[in-house]
Design an enzyme around this catalytic site. Sequence first.
Site, short mmCIF file in Angstrom:
data_model
loop_
_atom_site.label_atom_id
_atom_site.label_comp_id
_atom_site.label_asym_id
_atom_site.label_seq_id
_atom_site.Cartn_x
_atom_site.Cartn_y
_atom_site.Cartn_z
N ASP A 323 0.88 -1.16 0.00
CA ASP A 323 0.00 0.00 0.00
C ASP A 323 0.92 1.22 0.00
O ASP A 323 2.07 1.13 0.44
CB ASP A 323 -0.88 -0.03 1.25
CG ASP A 323 -1.64 1.27 1.45
OD1 ASP A 323 -2.31 1.69 0.50
OD2 ASP A 323 -1.53 1.85 2.54
N ASP A 525 -6.99 -2.08 3.50
CA ASP A 525 -6.00 -3.09 3.10
C ASP A 525 -6.34 -4.48 3.62
O ASP A 525 -5.74 -5.47 3.19
CB ASP A 525 -4.61 -2.71 3.64
CG ASP A 525 -4.10 -1.40 3.05
OD1 ASP A 525 -4.30 -1.19 1.85
OD2 ASP A 525 -3.51 -0.61 3.80
#
Length: 625
Positions: A323, A525
Site C-alpha cells: 500500500d 487493506d
Amino acid sequence: MMMNIKEWVVRNGELAASVTGGILTAIAWATSHIHEDAAIVLYILAFIIGGFSQARQGVKTLILERDLDVNLLMILAAIGAGCIGYWAEGAILIFIFSLSGALETYTMARSSKDISALMDMKPEMAVRYRDDIEEKVHISELEVGDVIIVRNGERIPADGTIQEGRSSIDQASITGESIPVDKEAGDEVFAGTLNGEGALYIEVSASSESSLFAKIIALVQEAQSEMPKSQLFMERFERIYARVVLGITVVLMLAPPLLMDWTWNHAIYKAMVFLVVASPCALVASIMPAMLSAISNRARKGVLFKGGAHLENLARVQVVTFDKTGTLTRGRPVVTDMLMFHGISESECLTAAASIESLTTHPLARAIVAKAGEQGLTLERPTDFQAVTGWGVQAYVQSDFWSIGKPGWFEEAEICEQVRKELHRLEMEGKTVIVIQRNDTIAGLIALQDQIRPEAQTLISRLHTLGVRAAMLTGDQEKTAHKIAKEAGIDLVYAELLPEDKLRIIKELQAQYGHVAMVGDGVNDAPALAVANVGIAMGAAGSDAALETADMVLMNDDLANIESSIRLGRKMNRVVKQNMIFAGAVILTLIFSNFVSNIPLPLGVVGHEGSTILVILNGLRLLRQ
C-alpha cells in the site's frame, strides 16, 4: 539456597530425572561387578526415574489418540533389552534418550523465551487520577477517557495520549527499538512500555483488552500454537512410520528364530537395536526448534509472526505488494511548495490558511498548521467557518473571506493562466495542490506531498537482489503513484484502486508469479492482507483490522525487516532440509550397519540420539542470525 534448588528441580524436572537416571546407571554398572542383583535393582530404578516422562507421554498418545510415537518405541526398546539381560544397554538408552528429550525441551523454551517474556511485562495495576484523587485500580477497570499517573521507572498500564509531562519511553517490548523515545504532551504511548525519568499524566485511549500490548500477546499465543505445514506433515509421517518400525521389529523378533536358526536372545537384541536406530527422533526434531528459533529471532527485531507457517510461506514469496500511504510513505504529508499571487505575502496567506485549517483534523490541514508553526506565525480566530464536504473549507479571518480547497472547487474564470500553469506543473510532480482564495482573488497555491520512508528505496533494491518483485497498490491518483514508485524503484504500479480492486490484483499476481505478500496499514487493506499468502501489517500505525488480518506484524514499522525476514525464512527452510537429509542418512546408515556389522545397542543409541541433538543445535543457529 534450598528454595532455589527446589525451584530449579521443579522447573527442570525432565533434565533432573535424566541426570538422576544416568547417575543410577553408572552406580549400577560399578555395582554389577560386586552384586548383580543389587545392580539390576538400580538399573530398574534408572529405567523408572529416567524414562517416566517419556513413558507417560507415549502411553498418553497410545490411550488418548490410539497412536504410536517415538517415546513409546524407545521405552519398548529399553524394556526389551532388559528382558533379555542387557540391563546396562537399556539403561544407557533411557539415559541418552531422556537427555536428548530434556535438551529439546530446553532449546524449545530457549528459542521462544524472547517472545513469551512479553507476558511477564503485562501491567496489572494503574493509578487513576480523578477529581484530584489518586486511586490504585486494576487495569480492567480503566475506561477510555480516564486519566492515569505513571511515575518514573513504572510500566505504562494502558494505551493513551500524554496530557501532561515529558519523559523518555523504552518501547522495546512493543516496537523492538533499543533506544528510548522522547515523549511529551500530545504524543501516543503504549501499554507495557517503560517510563523513564519523568512523571506522566496519560489519557486512556483503549481498554486493556484492546490495547496494542494485548494484541501482541494474542499474536504470541497464536504463534506458539500454530505449526507449519512441514511440521504437521512430519507428525503424520511419524505416526505411520512408528507403526511400520514396530511391525518390522516384531517380524525381526519372530522370523529369524523360526526360519534362520537364530537364538531368541540374539533375535530380540537385533530387533531392539533396529527399534532404536530406525526411530524418527532426529527427523521429528528437524523442524520445530529451527522454526521457533527463527520466530524468536524476529521477535527481538520487532517482528511478530502468527505462526511458523507464515515464515515458511514468506520464504517462497515472489512478489511483495505495498500500500502507498502509511506504508511506503509516512502517511503524514508535508508542505513542499508555496506560491503567492497578486502581491499577497506568504505569511499573510499561510496565517489565514492555517487559522482556518486548525479547526479541522484532515491530514492536509494538519500539515498546513504545522508549516505555520515552523515559521512562528500567530494564528487568528476564524468566524463563520464552513466545511464543504469533499471540496474544502471557508471562513472569515478578520474582514476577509478565505476559501481553501481542491482546484476543481474554483471556477475556471477565477484561475488565471499563470496560476493554471503552476498548478499543472505541481500536479505533474505528483503533489497534492491546495488553492487559497481571498475574497474573489486566487491568493496562492500550497503543494503538499507525502514523504517516502527513508528505508523504502533500500528495501526495494534488496528485494530485487533476492529476485523478488515489488508492486504498489494504492487508491491515489496515477501521477502521484508513479512519482512515488519511481522514487522507490518499484516495478509494478496499480493506482486509483478500491479495496476490492486490491484483492483482485493480489489474486492476479498469485496466478502469474506464485506466492505474494501484501504490506498495508489501513482498514481498506484488510481484504488484500487476508487473501495474500503472507499479510504484513504496520504495527505502530496500523489499523485494528490490518493487525487482526495480517500474518506478520512490523511492530516498529521498519520496512527493512521484510527483506531480512525473507532471508531468514529461506535460511530456516535450508536448515530444515539439512536436518532432514542428515537425520535420514544417519537412520539409513545405522539400519544398514545393524544388519551388516552387528553394531551394539549403546553405539546405536549414541548414533541415533547424537543425531537428534545435532539437528536441534543446528536449528538453534537461527537465534543469532
